[in-house]
Design an enzyme around this catalytic site. Sequence first.
Site, mmCIF file in Angstrom:
data_model
loop_
_atom_site.group_PDB
_atom_site.id
_atom_site.type_symbol
_atom_site.label_atom_id
_atom_site.label_comp_id
_atom_site.label_asym_id
_atom_site.label_seq_id
_atom_site.Cartn_x
_atom_site.Cartn_y
_atom_site.Cartn_z
ATOM 1 N N ASP A 170 0.811 -1.228 0.000
ATOM 2 C CA ASP A 170 0.000 0.000 0.000
ATOM 3 C C ASP A 170 0.847 1.282 0.000
ATOM 4 O O ASP A 170 0.312 2.381 -0.101
ATOM 5 C CB ASP A 170 -0.979 0.006 1.183
ATOM 6 C CG ASP A 170 -0.284 -0.026 2.534
ATOM 7 O OD1 ASP A 170 0.914 0.271 2.606
ATOM 8 O OD2 ASP A 170 -0.952 -0.353 3.532
ATOM 9 N N TYR A 264 10.592 4.105 2.450
ATOM 10 C CA TYR A 264 11.347 3.047 3.137
ATOM 11 C C TYR A 264 12.840 3.099 2.829
ATOM 12 O O TYR A 264 13.640 2.438 3.503
ATOM 13 C CB TYR A 264 10.787 1.665 2.773
ATOM 14 C CG TYR A 264 9.544 1.306 3.580
ATOM 15 C CD1 TYR A 264 9.653 0.700 4.828
ATOM 16 C CD2 TYR A 264 8.275 1.581 3.109
ATOM 17 C CE1 TYR A 264 8.531 0.376 5.579
ATOM 18 C CE2 TYR A 264 7.143 1.254 3.852
ATOM 19 C CZ TYR A 264 7.283 0.650 5.074
ATOM 20 O OH TYR A 264 6.173 0.323 5.814
HETATM 21 P P1 NAD Z 1 -2.070 -8.380 12.946
HETATM 22 O O1 NAD Z 1 -1.129 -9.156 13.806
HETATM 23 O O2 NAD Z 1 -3.003 -7.418 13.555
HETATM 24 O O3 NAD Z 1 -2.945 -9.413 12.090
HETATM 25 C C1 NAD Z 1 -2.438 -10.553 11.487
HETATM 26 C C2 NAD Z 1 -3.370 -11.724 11.775
HETATM 27 O O4 NAD Z 1 -2.876 -12.860 11.083
HETATM 28 C C3 NAD Z 1 -3.453 -12.116 13.254
HETATM 29 O O5 NAD Z 1 -4.789 -12.099 13.695
HETATM 30 C C4 NAD Z 1 -2.861 -13.524 13.290
HETATM 31 O O6 NAD Z 1 -3.478 -14.358 14.244
HETATM 32 C C5 NAD Z 1 -3.136 -13.993 11.877
HETATM 33 N N1 NAD Z 1 -2.302 -15.096 11.412
HETATM 34 C C6 NAD Z 1 -0.989 -15.318 11.652
HETATM 35 N N2 NAD Z 1 -0.590 -16.424 11.008
HETATM 36 C C7 NAD Z 1 -1.678 -16.915 10.341
HETATM 37 C C8 NAD Z 1 -1.895 -18.041 9.507
HETATM 38 N N3 NAD Z 1 -0.904 -18.879 9.210
HETATM 39 N N4 NAD Z 1 -3.133 -18.247 9.004
HETATM 40 C C9 NAD Z 1 -4.140 -17.407 9.295
HETATM 41 N N5 NAD Z 1 -3.992 -16.319 10.083
HETATM 42 C C10 NAD Z 1 -2.771 -16.076 10.604
HETATM 43 O O7 NAD Z 1 -1.177 -7.676 11.856
HETATM 44 P P2 NAD Z 1 -1.474 -6.373 10.994
HETATM 45 O O8 NAD Z 1 -0.677 -5.264 11.540
HETATM 46 O O9 NAD Z 1 -2.914 -6.204 10.805
HETATM 47 O O10 NAD Z 1 -0.797 -6.780 9.630
HETATM 48 C C11 NAD Z 1 -1.217 -7.905 8.880
HETATM 49 C C12 NAD Z 1 -0.252 -8.179 7.765
HETATM 50 O O11 NAD Z 1 -0.365 -7.199 6.755
HETATM 51 C C13 NAD Z 1 1.211 -8.156 8.184
HETATM 52 O O12 NAD Z 1 1.922 -9.118 7.450
HETATM 53 C C14 NAD Z 1 1.654 -6.770 7.801
HETATM 54 O O13 NAD Z 1 3.030 -6.676 7.678
HETATM 55 C C15 NAD Z 1 0.923 -6.646 6.503
HETATM 56 N N6 NAD Z 1 0.798 -5.296 5.981
HETATM 57 C C16 NAD Z 1 1.168 -5.144 4.708
HETATM 58 C C17 NAD Z 1 1.077 -3.922 4.126
HETATM 59 C C18 NAD Z 1 1.471 -3.811 2.703
HETATM 60 O O14 NAD Z 1 1.266 -2.778 2.122
HETATM 61 N N7 NAD Z 1 2.020 -4.870 2.066
HETATM 62 C C19 NAD Z 1 0.617 -2.855 4.855
HETATM 63 C C20 NAD Z 1 0.214 -3.053 6.155
HETATM 64 C C21 NAD Z 1 0.303 -4.292 6.722
HETATM 65 C C1 LMR Z 2 1.835 -1.650 9.833
HETATM 66 O O1 LMR Z 2 0.868 -0.967 10.005
HETATM 67 O O2 LMR Z 2 2.282 -2.398 10.684
HETATM 68 C C2 LMR Z 2 2.509 -1.502 8.522
HETATM 69 O O3 LMR Z 2 1.658 -0.844 7.655
HETATM 70 C C3 LMR Z 2 3.694 -0.685 8.568
HETATM 71 C C4 LMR Z 2 3.722 0.283 9.707
HETATM 72 O O4 LMR Z 2 4.689 0.226 10.435
HETATM 73 O O5 LMR Z 2 2.793 1.072 9.863
#
Ligand code: NAD
Ligand code: LMR
Length: 441
Positions: A170, A264
């Site tokens: 994102d 980043y």
């Molecule tokens: P979070 O910890 O709040 O949520 C992640 C969820 O995944 C948790 O509820 C956890 O229990 C679950 N989980 C873990 N392993 C799992 C599996 N094998 N199967 C099913 N569920 C599983 O984390 P968050 O801050 O909401 O972030 C979620 C993901 O999105 C992270 O990997 C984060 O880095 C990613 N993210 C990516 C972007 C991007 O632009 N690529 C931006 C923001 C967040």
């Molecule tokens: C997150 O929310 O964990 C990721 O989007 C990256 C960040 O540090 O905000």
Amino acid sequence: MNKFSVVIAGGGSTYTPGIVTMLLDNLDQFPIRKLKLYDNDEERQRVIGEALEIVLRENAPEIEYAFTTDPDEAFTDVDFCFAHIRTGKYKMRELDEKIPLKHGVVGQETCGPGGIAYGMRSIGDMIELIDIMEKYSPDCWMLNYSNPAAIVAEACRVLRPKAKVLNICDMPVGTLRRMSQIIGKQPKDLDVRYFGLNHFGWWTSIKDKEGHEYLPEIRDYVAKHGYLTQVEVDTQHMDQSWQETHKKAKDLLAVDPRFLPNTYLKYYFYPDYVVEHSDIHYTRANEVIDGREKEVFSAAERIVEKGTAKNESFSAGSHATFIVDLARAIAYNTHERMVMIVENNGAIANFDDDAMVEVPCIVGTDGPEPLSQGKIPEFERALMYQQVTVEKLVVKAYVEGSYQKLWQALTLSKTVPSAKVAKALLDDLIEANKEYWPELH
Ligand code: NAD
Ligand code: LMR
């Protein structure tokens, strides 16, 4: 209009309510017949699942809804899987950030040793998720946000090359929102040219539909203020640490004023600054635990307690908009232009074919078609080659169980000063990740 069945993997994620809100706001453009949430943490899934059940009952009772920890129930009869899992959850993110800092090295979720450690945890779970999806719904597309996206994308390329998985981020969308605000436009008015790796790239052109080039105007602004805008443009990337990151973009631009940098790059260009400005006792993981996670989970608990979602709302930032736009592009062959992580295959003319790069693509029913970005200059190319080799070595280390290759990956990372520090770091990371990493020998 066809109606779609969607499963959100990582259903207990802090981003799930925002994505569901965005889906409900766009049912006229992307109609849904079934929505399921899937998580492997029953308690997290229950809180978010029960709250969203109420939201759906009040806003779209016609959608069949379920939340579950059972892969069979979750993945049977689905057209799209929106994935955002976090293997090891925030407990491990905190260690990814704090262990490197103990060694005087950048501690970050996706960049440097923290990203490498997180990558080694994510690969196994992501591959398992893809296999589950293919078993129960072989035609399903996975739109994957799970981090570290660069390493996850390389692992998909190597281990599941035919899988219908699109890895996305994102950040380019969020920063484009800021650029649009700077020039008084909407993101949809603009087409960009961009090249790089995930969390490691540059914009080379920002044009409106008439072909007017805005890069010089945006550059003048960024040289003074970074990407800090007058009016807030997003609900995401707003915390104090993010404001500092947006501001720091002006120092990234100074290194090569031809292009607009991804935020980043701060971790690679100014690691000393980042370490000096980090607090080993309170990192980004703590900021999210005390901020977004508390807000989202308390709102969910209030909804369940009151039995209604009236007077409560979940914010849906660029994160949610992007994934819904992408699903629409595939579902309706919209040929929207979007920045995605794809195998290079000539898109960047003077870069390796088998590198997972981030470039604009035209997205339709068959997925992304990368747009050619031509040749890139030697400075960026050399940096990218170093970084992509780190990412490839991590995947090789995972596949082969190789201590040596992971040590090399850490040694090669621009954030790590020496092989000695890399080794000490690696030994600490192995100890912390015993439960998650394959055994290395
Ligand atoms: P979070 O910890 O709040 O949520 C992640 C969820 O995944 C948790 O509820 C956890 O229990 C679950 N989980 C873990 N392993 C799992 C599996 N094998 N199967 C099913 N569920 C599983 O984390 P968050 O801050 O909401 O972030 C979620 C993901 O999105 C992270 O990997 C984060 O880095 C990613 N993210 C990516 C972007 C991007 O632009 N690529 C931006 C923001 C967040
Ligand atoms: C997150 O929310 O964990 C990721 O989007 C990256 C960040 O540090 O905000």
